[in-house]
Each structure stands twice: as structure tokens, then as C-alpha cells.
Scaffold this motif. Structure first.
Motif, PDB file in Angstrom:
ATOM      1  N   PHE A 161       0.855  -1.188   0.000  1.00  0.00           N
ATOM      2  CA  PHE A 161       0.000   0.000   0.000  1.00  0.00           C
ATOM      3  C   PHE A 161       0.892   1.239   0.000  1.00  0.00           C
ATOM      4  CE2 PHE A 161      -2.677  -3.347   1.688  1.00  0.00           C
ATOM      5  CZ  PHE A 161      -3.871  -3.135   1.021  1.00  0.00           C
ATOM      6  N   HIS A 162       0.688   2.078  -0.998  1.00  0.00           N
ATOM      7  CA  HIS A 162       1.491   3.289  -1.183  1.00  0.00           C
ATOM      8  C   HIS A 162       0.932   4.398  -0.290  1.00  0.00           C
ATOM      9  CE1 HIS A 162       3.540   6.105  -4.365  1.00  0.00           C
ATOM     10  NE2 HIS A 162       3.958   6.321  -3.144  1.00  0.00           N
ATOM     11  N   VAL A 163       1.744   4.871   0.651  1.00  0.00           N
ATOM     12  CA  VAL A 163       1.322   5.916   1.584  1.00  0.00           C
ATOM     13  C   VAL A 163       2.337   7.050   1.562  1.00  0.00           C
ATOM     14  CG1 VAL A 163       0.189   4.187   3.036  1.00  0.00           C
ATOM     15  CG2 VAL A 163       2.503   4.955   3.619  1.00  0.00           C
ATOM     16  N   ASP A 164       1.962   8.189   2.159  1.00  0.00           N
ATOM     17  CA  ASP A 164       2.848   9.352   2.151  1.00  0.00           C
ATOM     18  C   ASP A 164       3.950   9.257   3.196  1.00  0.00           C
ATOM     19  OD1 ASP A 164       1.377  10.459   0.118  1.00  0.00           O
ATOM     20  OD2 ASP A 164       0.149  11.706   1.439  1.00  0.00           O
ATOM     21  N   GLU A 165       3.552   8.874   4.423  1.00  0.00           N
ATOM     22  CA  GLU A 165       4.506   8.938   5.535  1.00  0.00           C
ATOM     23  C   GLU A 165       4.060   7.993   6.642  1.00  0.00           C
ATOM     24  OE1 GLU A 165       6.163  12.349   8.692  1.00  0.00           O
ATOM     25  OE2 GLU A 165       4.836  12.894   7.024  1.00  0.00           O
ATOM     26  N   VAL A 166       5.015   7.428   7.353  1.00  0.00           N
ATOM     27  CA  VAL A 166       4.729   6.586   8.510  1.00  0.00           C
ATOM     28  C   VAL A 166       5.114   7.335   9.777  1.00  0.00           C
ATOM     29  CG1 VAL A 166       5.464   4.516   9.754  1.00  0.00           C
ATOM     30  CG2 VAL A 166       4.888   4.359   7.329  1.00  0.00           C
ATOM     31  N   ILE A 167       4.207   7.350  10.758  1.00  0.00           N
ATOM     32  CA  ILE A 167       4.444   8.081  11.997  1.00  0.00           C
ATOM     33  C   ILE A 167       5.068   7.198  13.071  1.00  0.00           C
ATOM     34  CG2 ILE A 167       3.373   9.436  13.852  1.00  0.00           C
ATOM     35  CD1 ILE A 167       3.424  10.800  11.127  1.00  0.00           C
ATOM     36  N   GLY A 168       4.505   6.027  13.312  1.00  0.00           N
ATOM     37  CA  GLY A 168       5.041   5.152  14.347  1.00  0.00           C
ATOM     38  C   GLY A 168       4.023   4.115  14.768  1.00  0.00           C
ATOM     39  N   ILE A 169       4.405   3.337  15.766  1.00  0.00           N
ATOM     40  CA  ILE A 169       3.573   2.231  16.241  1.00  0.00           C
ATOM     41  C   ILE A 169       3.023   2.545  17.624  1.00  0.00           C
ATOM     42  CG2 ILE A 169       3.625  -0.195  16.985  1.00  0.00           C
ATOM     43  CD1 ILE A 169       5.663  -0.723  14.788  1.00  0.00           C
ATOM     44  N   HIS A 170       1.742   2.256  17.817  1.00  0.00           N
ATOM     45  CA  HIS A 170       1.067   2.460  19.111  1.00  0.00           C
ATOM     46  C   HIS A 170       0.506   1.131  19.585  1.00  0.00           C
ATOM     47  CE1 HIS A 170       1.233   6.760  18.116  1.00  0.00           C
ATOM     48  NE2 HIS A 170       0.735   6.425  16.934  1.00  0.00           N
ATOM     49  N   ARG A 171       0.733   0.835  20.844  1.00  0.00           N
ATOM     50  CA  ARG A 171       0.158  -0.364  21.442  1.00  0.00           C
ATOM     51  C   ARG A 171      -1.131   0.032  22.142  1.00  0.00           C
ATOM     52  NH1 ARG A 171       3.390  -5.243  24.131  1.00  0.00           N
ATOM     53  NH2 ARG A 171       1.657  -6.404  25.046  1.00  0.00           N
ATOM     54  N   VAL A 172      -2.222  -0.594  21.764  1.00  0.00           N
ATOM     55  CA  VAL A 172      -3.531  -0.223  22.296  1.00  0.00           C
ATOM     56  C   VAL A 172      -4.325  -1.475  22.628  1.00  0.00           C
ATOM     57  CG1 VAL A 172      -3.594   1.939  20.975  1.00  0.00           C
ATOM     58  CG2 VAL A 172      -4.610  -0.137  20.012  1.00  0.00           C
ATOM     59  N   SER A 173      -5.380  -1.296  23.395  1.00  0.00           N
ATOM     60  CA  SER A 173      -6.300  -2.383  23.702  1.00  0.00           C
ATOM     61  C   SER A 173      -7.463  -2.338  22.717  1.00  0.00           C
ATOM     62  CB  SER A 173      -6.830  -2.247  25.131  1.00  0.00           C
ATOM     63  OG  SER A 173      -7.916  -3.134  25.349  1.00  0.00           O
ATOM     64  N   TRP A 174      -7.954  -3.523  22.351  1.00  0.00           N
ATOM     65  CA  TRP A 174      -9.138  -3.569  21.497  1.00  0.00           C
ATOM     66  C   TRP A 174     -10.321  -2.899  22.187  1.00  0.00           C
ATOM     67  CZ3 TRP A 174      -9.253  -4.455  16.527  1.00  0.00           C
ATOM     68  CH2 TRP A 174      -8.263  -5.233  15.932  1.00  0.00           C
ATOM     69  N   ALA A 175     -10.308  -2.877  23.506  1.00  0.00           N
ATOM     70  CA  ALA A 175     -11.405  -2.236  24.241  1.00  0.00           C
ATOM     71  C   ALA A 175     -11.434  -0.729  24.029  1.00  0.00           C
ATOM     72  CB  ALA A 175     -11.282  -2.548  25.732  1.00  0.00           C
ATOM     73  N   ASP A 176     -10.307  -0.143  23.602  1.00  0.00           N
ATOM     74  CA  ASP A 176     -10.226   1.302  23.398  1.00  0.00           C
ATOM     75  C   ASP A 176     -10.522   1.719  21.965  1.00  0.00           C
ATOM     76  OD1 ASP A 176      -9.513   1.700  26.064  1.00  0.00           O
ATOM     77  OD2 ASP A 176      -7.376   1.425  25.641  1.00  0.00           O
ATOM     78  N   ILE A 177     -10.785   0.735  21.105  1.00  0.00           N
ATOM     79  CA  ILE A 177     -11.079   1.051  19.705  1.00  0.00           C
ATOM     80  C   ILE A 177     -12.569   1.309  19.552  1.00  0.00           C
ATOM     81  CG2 ILE A 177     -11.069   0.174  17.343  1.00  0.00           C
ATOM     82  CD1 ILE A 177      -8.514  -1.303  18.025  1.00  0.00           C
ATOM     83  N   ILE A 178     -12.889   2.477  19.020  1.00  0.00           N
ATOM     84  CA  ILE A 178     -14.286   2.886  18.860  1.00  0.00           C
ATOM     85  C   ILE A 178     -14.800   2.352  17.532  1.00  0.00           C
ATOM     86  CG2 ILE A 178     -15.853   4.861  18.766  1.00  0.00           C
ATOM     87  CD1 ILE A 178     -13.481   6.473  20.096  1.00  0.00           C
ATOM     88  N   LYS A 179     -15.899   1.620  17.593  1.00  0.00           N
ATOM     89  CA  LYS A 179     -16.499   1.067  16.384  1.00  0.00           C
ATOM     90  C   LYS A 179     -17.329   2.145  15.688  1.00  0.00           C
ATOM     91  CE  LYS A 179     -17.865  -2.361  13.637  1.00  0.00           C
ATOM     92  NZ  LYS A 179     -16.941  -3.134  12.788  1.00  0.00           N
ATOM     93  N   PRO A 180     -17.064   2.432  14.395  1.00  0.00           N
ATOM     94  CA  PRO A 180     -17.875   3.423  13.677  1.00  0.00           C
ATOM     95  C   PRO A 180     -19.335   3.010  13.629  1.00  0.00           C
ATOM     96  CG  PRO A 180     -15.906   2.819  12.428  1.00  0.00           C
ATOM     97  CD  PRO A 180     -16.010   1.850  13.553  1.00  0.00           C
ATOM     98  N   ASP A 181     -20.228   3.988  13.779  1.00  0.00           N
ATOM     99  CA  ASP A 181     -21.650   3.647  13.737  1.00  0.00           C
ATOM    100  C   ASP A 181     -22.148   3.656  12.292  1.00  0.00           C
ATOM    101  OD1 ASP A 181     -22.108   6.287  12.955  1.00  0.00           O
ATOM    102  OD2 ASP A 181     -22.643   6.954  14.965  1.00  0.00           O
ATOM    103  N   GLY A 182     -23.436   3.419  12.120  1.00  0.00           N
ATOM    104  CA  GLY A 182     -24.023   3.268  10.800  1.00  0.00           C
ATOM    105  C   GLY A 182     -23.983   4.519   9.944  1.00  0.00           C
ATOM    106  N   THR A 183     -23.799   5.692  10.559  1.00  0.00           N
ATOM    107  CA  THR A 183     -23.718   6.923   9.773  1.00  0.00           C
ATOM    108  C   THR A 183     -22.383   7.039   9.045  1.00  0.00           C
ATOM    109  OG1 THR A 183     -22.859   8.189  11.659  1.00  0.00           O
ATOM    110  CG2 THR A 183     -25.248   8.129  11.359  1.00  0.00           C
ATOM    111  N   ILE A 184     -21.379   6.276   9.534  1.00  0.00           N
ATOM    112  CA  ILE A 184     -20.043   6.310   8.927  1.00  0.00           C
ATOM    113  C   ILE A 184     -19.798   5.070   8.098  1.00  0.00           C
ATOM    114  CG2 ILE A 184     -17.562   6.381   9.417  1.00  0.00           C
ATOM    115  CD1 ILE A 184     -18.251   7.813  12.029  1.00  0.00           C
ATOM    116  N   ASN A 185     -20.154   3.934   8.646  1.00  0.00           N
ATOM    117  CA  ASN A 185     -19.900   2.645   7.998  1.00  0.00           C
ATOM    118  C   ASN A 185     -21.201   1.984   7.598  1.00  0.00           C
ATOM    119  OD1 ASN A 185     -17.204   2.146   7.674  1.00  0.00           O
ATOM    120  ND2 ASN A 185     -17.110   0.462   9.124  1.00  0.00           N
ATOM    121  N   VAL A 186     -21.496   2.006   6.317  1.00  0.00           N
ATOM    122  CA  VAL A 186     -22.627   1.237   5.835  1.00  0.00           C
ATOM    123  C   VAL A 186     -22.099  -0.087   5.318  1.00  0.00           C
ATOM    124  CG1 VAL A 186     -24.032   3.241   5.296  1.00  0.00           C
ATOM    125  CG2 VAL A 186     -22.494   2.348   3.560  1.00  0.00           C
ATOM    126  N   GLU A 187     -22.963  -1.083   5.272  1.00  0.00           N
ATOM    127  CA  GLU A 187     -22.517  -2.456   5.038  1.00  0.00           C
ATOM    128  C   GLU A 187     -21.663  -2.618   3.795  1.00  0.00           C
ATOM    129  OE1 GLU A 187     -24.950  -6.325   3.801  1.00  0.00           O
ATOM    130  OE2 GLU A 187     -25.323  -5.705   5.863  1.00  0.00           O
TER     131      GLU A 187
END
Length: 302
Positions: A97-123
Motif C-alpha cells: 500500500f502506497h502511503v505518504d509517511e509513517v508516523i510510528g507504532i502504538h500499542r492499544v487495547s481492542w477495548a479502546d477502539i471505537i467502532k464506527p456507527d451506521g452513519t459512517i460505515n454502511v454495510e
């Protein structure tokens, strides 16, 4: 790319690589990444999809290069011969995947990831699996499997494999499914129903699946109501590895067959799943093999 997270089991954590397209910040699960390379000359492919820049061949492996800006509708000028290639491996595919720039790596919990609602993500159109808030910015985790499937549907679930199974008897064995993608969840359930498995309990992530299991345990009916568990790995709130760990460490639950069905089933992640006690692990395109594994595991557990 080596990452310590691959050596740990059931922590419900992941490492996210943050990168930039234009002025926007996006993320990808490090478990999908093989390496990151500086831009290299590309060989264009005639009549390719508009988002496919072409191919290149580092170390004798041919890799397709996808322009991520184009995929996300951010392309406002010609492709620039600069930036970085994020080399990935999932669903048995090697893709850059061609991208402009890489910032870095973050370690996170899946519990902290916000799931987009239906107004953002349609099926059918959404390409975000979640959003992380990092200090004063939001990082959107992209659904790379969906992006690739939109370019070539043959890289997704091989639904045609189900037709090759022919006519099958109906089976009432209840199967619990944990899958956060609405589109994939529908495809999986449609394929299982076509294969005769009609008693399906569908949940949107590992936490919902675990809550349902605990509910059945409290009722004293869990072994009657769950004959097999199918789980993705990447899911908000609770990932599939954490779910596997919870199930296989519980004396009452450990005999329930559990199948990891994920685009991330590579050699390293397979070892992790084995250590956690998964009964079978299959990569996402192999829907026909998934049915075969369920058949075998349910028969063995009777």
C-alpha cells in the motif's frame, strides 16, 4: 516485521502502525505488515484497476502496489514517485500500500477502539473497522481486506466453494459466530445456512460472544446452546484471541470446538492460535474448508 505482541497470548491488545495520507491519519494492525520500504520504481499493468499502480519484485517476490489515496477518494493529483510502501500479507496475498509517511507504532487495547456507527460505515461501502483517539487526533483503522476485495472480489470469501459441496442435510447444531464486519458476517451466515447449518447465533465482536456464552453458563445451558464457536481475530472490544483464551481456560467450555476464521492466519498467528487452544484455524477465503472443519469438529464432539 518483528513485534513482541505476536509472542503474547490473549492480551486483547494489538499494535497499530499510524501513517499519513495527505493530512489524514490512518492505522493498520502491525500483524498484517511484513515490512516497510521506500518508494521503488513500479511496472504498470495494462487495463488494471485504477487504484492499482502496478507491480514490483523485491527479493524475487512479485507484489501488487495499491495507491491508497485513490482507494479512499483522496487522489487530487498524479501519483508521485515518493512516499513509502507498506508491504502486507493477509488472506494469503502479498500487497503493498502506497502511503505518504509513517508516523510510528502504538500499542492499544481492542477495548479502546471505537467502532464506527451506521452513519459512517454502511454495510457495502464502509472501509473503517475502528477509530483510536491518540492525544489530540483521531486515527482511523482501515479495513484493508474490504479495500482489496473491492478491487478484486475473488480475493474475498470464495462463496462458489459452497456450491461445490452439493446438497446437504440440515443440521440443528447451534454455532456461535463472532465477526465485526457486517458484510462478512452476512456472507458467512449465508454460506453456513446454505451448507445446512441454520441454528446460528451471530455477534459483532468477541465481547458480545463472551457475554452470550456467560449468559448460557448462568442458565446452565451452554453445552446445549453452543456446539461450535467461529471467531475472527481483529474485532473491537475483545479480539478473537482473547475470546479463545477465555473459552479454552474454562473447564466447562474448553471442550466446545473453536475455529479461528481470519485473514490474519499466517505462520506466526497460527502458532499463537495453537498455543491458545484453537481447534482449527482457517484464512478468510476458505469458506468451503470452514464448513468441512465444522462438520468434523461437531462430529468429534458428539
Amino acid at each position: 516485521m518483528d513485534t513482541n505482541i505476536l509472542l503474547e497470548n490473549g492480551t486483547n491488545e494489538l499494535e497499530v502502525l499510524e501513517f499519513i495520507l495527505g493530512n489524514n491519519h490512518y492505522g493498520i494492525n502491525v500483524a498484517k505488515i511484513r515490512e516497510i520500504l521506500a518508494y521503488q520504481p513500479i511496472t504498470p499493468i495494462p487495463n488494471a484497476h485504477p487504484s492499482v499502480e502496478g507491480i514490483f519484485m523485491p527479493r524475487d517476490t512479485m507484489i501488487t502496489v495499491i495507491n491508497l489515496k485513490n482507494c479512499l477518494g483522496l487522489m487530487d493529483d498524479e501519483i508521485q514517485n515518493k512516499g513509502l510502501f507498506i508491504i502486507t500479507n493477509f488472506n494469503k496475498l502479498n500487497i503493498a500500500f502506497h502511503v505518504d509517511e509513517v508516523i510510528g507504532i502504538h500499542r492499544v487495547s481492542w477495548a479502546d477502539i471505537i467502532k464506527p456507527d451506521g452513519t459512517i460505515n454502511v454495510e457495502d461501502n464502509g472501509v473503517s473497522t475502528g477509530v483510536i483517539k491518540l492525544e489530540d487526533k483521531l486515527v482511523v483503522i482501515l479495513d484493508f481486506e474490504k479495500i482489496v476485495t473491492d478491487i478484486n472480489p475473488e480475493t474475498g470469501l470464495k462463496v462458489s466453494d459452497i456450491d461445490e459441496l452439493g446438497e446437504r442435510d440440515r443440521c440443528d447444531s447451534p454455532i456461535l459466530i463472532a465477526e465485526d464486519s457486517p458484510l462478512l458476517s452476512k456472507l458467512i451466515t449465508d454460506c453456513l445456512k446454505k451448507s445446512g447449518y441454520t441454528n446460528l447465533i451471530v455477534t459483532a465482536n468477541g465481547q458480545e460472544a463472551w457475554d452470550k456464552i456467560v449468559e448460557f453458563q448462568d442458565e446452565g445451558t451452554v453445552r446445549d446452546k453452543v456446539h461450535c464457536i467461529i471467531t475472527d481475530i481483529e474485532m473491537p472490544l475483545m479480539d478473537g484471541h482473547r475470546l479463545t483464551k477465555l473459552v479454552k481456560e474454562d473447564e466447562e467450555l474448553r471442550e466446545i470446538p473453536l475455529v479461528i476464521f481470519s485473514s490474519l492466519v499466517n505462520d506466526e498467528m497460527r502458532r499463537k492460535g495453537e498455543l491458545l487452544g484453537a481447534d482449527a484455524q482457517l484464512t478468510k477465503p476458505e469458506i468451503g474448508n470452514l464448513v468441512g472443519a465444522i462438520d468434523q469438529l461437531i462430529d468429534q464432539s458428539k
